[in-house]
Design a protein around this motif. Structure first.
Motif, PDB file in Angstrom:
ATOM      1  N   UNK A  59      31.082  41.429  41.901  1.00 29.27           N
ATOM      2  CA  UNK A  59      31.818  40.429  41.120  1.00 29.27           C
ATOM      3  C   UNK A  59      31.702  39.022  41.682  1.00 29.27           C
ATOM      4  N   UNK A  60      31.242  38.892  42.923  1.00 27.17           N
ATOM      5  CA  UNK A  60      31.103  37.560  43.524  1.00 27.17           C
ATOM      6  C   UNK A  60      32.447  36.874  43.682  1.00 27.17           C
ATOM      7  N   UNK A  61      32.477  35.604  43.299  1.00 25.24           N
ATOM      8  CA  UNK A  61      33.727  34.841  43.464  1.00 25.24           C
ATOM      9  C   UNK A  61      34.645  34.940  42.250  1.00 25.24           C
ATOM     10  N   UNK A  62      34.388  35.901  41.352  1.00 22.14           N
ATOM     11  CA  UNK A  62      35.247  36.061  40.181  1.00 22.14           C
ATOM     12  C   UNK A  62      36.600  36.670  40.544  1.00 22.14           C
ATOM     13  N   UNK A  63      36.625  37.472  41.602  1.00 21.21           N
ATOM     14  CA  UNK A  63      37.873  38.102  42.036  1.00 21.21           C
ATOM     15  C   UNK A  63      38.735  37.065  42.768  1.00 21.21           C
ATOM     16  N   UNK A  64      39.937  36.868  42.290  1.00 21.24           N
ATOM     17  CA  UNK A  64      40.844  35.891  42.882  1.00 21.24           C
ATOM     18  C   UNK A  64      41.846  36.606  43.785  1.00 21.24           C
ATOM     19  N   UNK A  65      41.324  37.271  44.825  1.00 25.65           N
ATOM     20  CA  UNK A  65      42.207  38.056  45.685  1.00 25.65           C
ATOM     21  C   UNK A  65      43.063  37.185  46.596  1.00 25.65           C
ATOM     22  N   UNK A  66      42.583  35.977  46.902  1.00 23.60           N
ATOM     23  CA  UNK A  66      43.384  35.087  47.748  1.00 23.60           C
ATOM     24  C   UNK A  66      44.678  34.706  47.043  1.00 23.60           C
ATOM     25  N   UNK A  67      44.588  34.512  45.749  1.00 25.32           N
ATOM     26  CA  UNK A  67      45.781  34.159  44.975  1.00 25.32           C
ATOM     27  C   UNK A  67      46.565  35.401  44.563  1.00 25.32           C
TER      28      UNK A  67
END
Length: 324
Positions: A243-251
């Protein structure tokens, strides 16, 4: 004159009675012959019907899939089903790989849809499918590969889905569940109450680990936890790779916690790219509304074998083998 009756008795009859008896006997003989011919004819047609069914089954087995695919002479969208539990009984990875390979061979395929409807399953088979999808994509960059989720695409299903170029879902789909689970039961307390003694012989202090009738030590519990954590980290790494940087796990720190999202929630946190169905994607994205299902079909023998395999699967397997 005397005549011999069917029961062997001799009887004196006149010429009129004799003729009447002979006529009746002849009628009975003709009737019985007619009945026997009818039975023989009926069984002949039954036999032909059985052979016809067997012949059709043989043709189906030899076909081994959608042989009408090669006859498609215009552009179309290839559909491959990713459904049911992901395991060796369902032959999930093989079906996806063979289906994609067949689709790539057709010059009229404009895009590939993996139609996903699965609760997950084996970590090993999920990774095999993930790696092979990425390999096939790299070798056929001109054909896009997307996943369209239906009711549910969770755990191992999402692992596989993350290998696609894009993920589409329904707002009400269930997605995510990026975690690992393994469970079972312990009966040691019950055995003590019943006065039952467990006699388990092993060579190696952890060989009996997971036995429900043997107490689990803190060290063994930690071993299990370390294995699950390791598999979970592999899962997370693969999703991030796909998914690359599509996953917003930091938020959204819960993304990799094993929780499940709706399709609408999944789009917010980056698990889903767009909303859509196989119809909207084939028509509006690939511009090829005609769809052909490239999912390999099970042979007759494989279908029977799978049914036996499901019946023989034990609770011990579920306990010892972690799943997504």
């Amino acid at each position: 004159m005397k005549i011999r009756l069917p029961n062997g008795e001799l009887k004196e009859v006149g010429s009129e009675q004799q003729g009447s008896w002979e006529q009746r006997t002849l009628e009975k003989l003709l009737l019985e012959t007619y009945k026997q011919n009818r039975r023989a004819s009926l069984w002949k047609w039954v036999g032909r019907a059985v052979w016809l069914v067997l012949f059709l089954i043989l043709i189906s087995v030899m076909a081994g899939g959608n042989k009408n695919v090669g006859a498609i002479a215009k552009k179309h969208t290839a559909v491959i089903d990713l459904d049911g539990v992901i395991d060796s009984n369902n032959d999930t990875a093989t079906k996806i790989i063979e289906g994609m390979e067949a689709a790539y061979k057709s010059p009229n395929v404009k895009g590939i849809i993996l139609r996903a409807n699965s609760p997950g399953g084996s970590p090993v088979i999920s990774k095999v499918a993930f790696d092979e999808i990425r390999r096939l994509k790299a070798a056929n960059k001109n054909i896009p590969v997307v996943v369209v989720m239906e009711d549910v695409c969770a755990s191992g299903c999402y692992y596989i889905a993350s290998a696609a170029d894009k993920i589409y879902a329904n707002p009400s789909s269930l997605v995510g569940s990026i975690g690992v689970i393994s469970g079972g039961f312990g009966f040691t307390g019950l055995m003590e109450k019943l006065g039952v003694e467990r006699r388990l012989k092993t060579a190696g202090e952890n060989k009996g680990m997971g036995d429900p009738f043997t107490p689990e030590s803190p060290e063994q519990n930690q071993i299990w936890q370390d294995m699950l954590t390791d598999i979970h980290q592999q899962f997370v790494a693969a999703v991030k790779e796909g998914r690359g940087n599509k996953i917003k796990d930091a938020e959204n720190p819960d993304v990799f916690s094993g929780r499940v999202y709706t399709g609408e929630q999944g789009k917010t946190v980056g698990l889903v790219d767009e909303f859509g169905s196989i119809y909207t994607v084939s028509r509006d994205v690939f511009k090829a509304p005609d769809m052909v299902n490239y999912t390999p079909k099970d042979s007759f023998s494989n279908s029977l074998g799978r049914q036996f395999g499901v019946q023989l699967k034990s609770a011990t397997d579920a306990y010892l083998q972690p799943s997504w």
